[in-house]
Design an enzyme around this catalytic site. Structure first.
Site, PDB file in Angstrom:
ATOM      1  N   CYS A  45       0.823  -1.209   0.000  1.00 15.59           N
ATOM      2  CA  CYS A  45       0.000   0.000   0.000  1.00 15.59           C
ATOM      3  C   CYS A  45       0.861   1.265   0.000  1.00 15.59           C
ATOM      4  O   CYS A  45       1.679   1.457   0.897  1.00 15.59           O
ATOM      5  CB  CYS A  45      -0.908  -0.015   1.226  1.00 15.59           C
ATOM      6  SG  CYS A  45      -1.797   1.529   1.495  1.00 15.59           S
ATOM      7  N   VAL A 156      -5.213   0.196   5.953  1.00 19.85           N
ATOM      8  CA  VAL A 156      -3.883   0.488   6.482  1.00 19.85           C
ATOM      9  C   VAL A 156      -3.465   1.857   5.943  1.00 19.85           C
ATOM     10  O   VAL A 156      -3.944   2.270   4.878  1.00 19.85           O
ATOM     11  CB  VAL A 156      -2.863  -0.590   6.048  1.00 19.85           C
ATOM     12  CG1 VAL A 156      -3.058  -1.874   6.806  1.00 19.85           C
ATOM     13  CG2 VAL A 156      -2.898  -0.828   4.543  1.00 19.85           C
TER      14      VAL A 156
END
Length: 368
Positions: A45, A156
């Site tokens: 990410c 996240v």
């Protein structure tokens, strides 16, 4: 994963973060301390990657621990691995107080071709790490422990307080400002890191201005292109991405030419000052880097951002990217191309139905 990421008009809508507290000496609850706070991140990410880079740049690896979720995002969200024994969990200092959060550096190890790696692979410290704080198997458990009524996506990064057992913040832009703020400086052993300031006062307005158009048009722009479910939306968004990459290229071209004159063509001096805003490493570089490092490996093919590649179409961005990657371990050690490639190509089945992970580009990043 069959989850629909676009709204009814076919355009991608990013979720707004829910937890937005800070950490400071004056905060009634969240005060700075060593080993109190914990990061939960994905190496795939780009938003979580920002926090890992900032943590490394500020020397906080012995102050704030890290758990790395598995690269595969399934219908239940992000998951953590489970250790074979409690002894493994007890050794958290050995694994988590590192730049990469305990993941072994296997970017150059292709002895296991992507096609042989299963989505449920359980390779500890390769596919992910575990949660030593609660032994949770899912990131969702942290969210529900913080708020039992939470019903949005479990995203996240997460900055977790082990004392109150709740999420402090899950917005990456906030977290990197918290880590950079200096509130943890007293707990850093090597005081050279205390001088690092990614948002110096004299550059703050320029950094904020640069971040604002980079975020909307490049960081988030690739997602608006890749998750578009309407051809007209896709064509508008992908064109916008490259228009703004052109803008970054021009910024860095002018910067390079100015530095070339200033340092009489000395390459080392040029690269020591070759950054997007001002002549020092700043938050603007961190936030742009996490998109650009993923561009050629995944966004070109997976998100259909294929007008050209960074390496072939943007010489000044390419030089800036390689300078950060090869000359600063905070960038290199936190970049894991295996996690990046496997996550995007295996997790977004609406985009890549067969889950085949392309082997290229080769190499993942070119030498400087």
């Amino acid at each position: 994963m069959s989850k629909q990421w676009a709204s009814t008009d076919g355009a991608f809508k990013r979720q707004v973060s829910s937890f937005r507290e800070t950490i400071s000496v004056s905060h009634p609850i969240y005060k700075p301390a060593k080993n109190r706070y914990w990061l939960y991140v994905s190496l795939a990410c780009p938003w979580a990657h920002r926090t890992l880079i900032t943590r490394a740049l500020k020397g906080l690896t012995s102050v704030i621990g890290v758990t790395v979720v598995h690269w595969h995002l399934d219908e239940k969200g992000w998951r953590m691995l489970q250790p074979d024994s409690t002894a493994a969990a007890d050794r958290k200092n050995d694994y988590f107080y590192t730049l990469s959060g305990g993941i072994k550096d296997n970017d150059s190890d292709h002895s296991h071709p992507a096609g042989t790696i299963k989505n449920d692979s359980q390779r500890m410290f390769i596919d992910g790490t575990f949660d030593p704080n609660h032994q949770f198997s899912r990131l969702s458990e942290l969210y529900l422990k913080s708020n039992p009524d939470y019903s949005a996506r479990f995203t996240v990064p997460v900055l977790w307080d082990t004392e109150t057992e709740t999420i402090v913040n899950n917005e990456s832009a906030d977290i990197i400002r918290i880590l950079n703020s200096g509130v943890f400086d007293d707990f850093v052993d090597d005081k050279k890191f205390n001088s690092v300031n990614l948002v110096p006062k004299e550059l703050e307005s320029k950094i904020d201005e640069f971040n604002s158009w980079v975020y909307d048009n490049i960081n988030n722009g690739v997602y608006k292109s890749g998750f578009a479910e309407n051809p007209a939306v896709y064509e508008k968004e992908v064109t916008n991405v490259f228009n703004h990459l052109d803008k970054v290229e021009q910024v860095l071209k002018e910067k390079y030419e100015s530095l070339e004159r200033k340092f009489d063509g000395n390459t080392k001096d040029i690269l020591n000052h070759y950054f997007t805003v001002g002549e020092q490493l700043s938050e603007a570089d961190v936030r742009l880097y996490t998109t650009i490092i993923r561009f050629d490996p995944v966004y070109v093919q997976h998100f259909k951002c294929n007008f050209t590649t960074i390496r072939d179409g943007y010489p000044h961005i390419h030089l800036w990217l390689r300078n950060l990657y090869w000359n600063n371990p905070a960038f290199r050690a936190t970049t894991n191309f295996d996690h990046i490639k496997l996550h995007y190509t295996r997790s977004h089945t609406r985009i890549n139905l067969l889950g085949i992970t392309p082997l290229g580009p080769k190499p993942d990043i070119r030498s400087l």
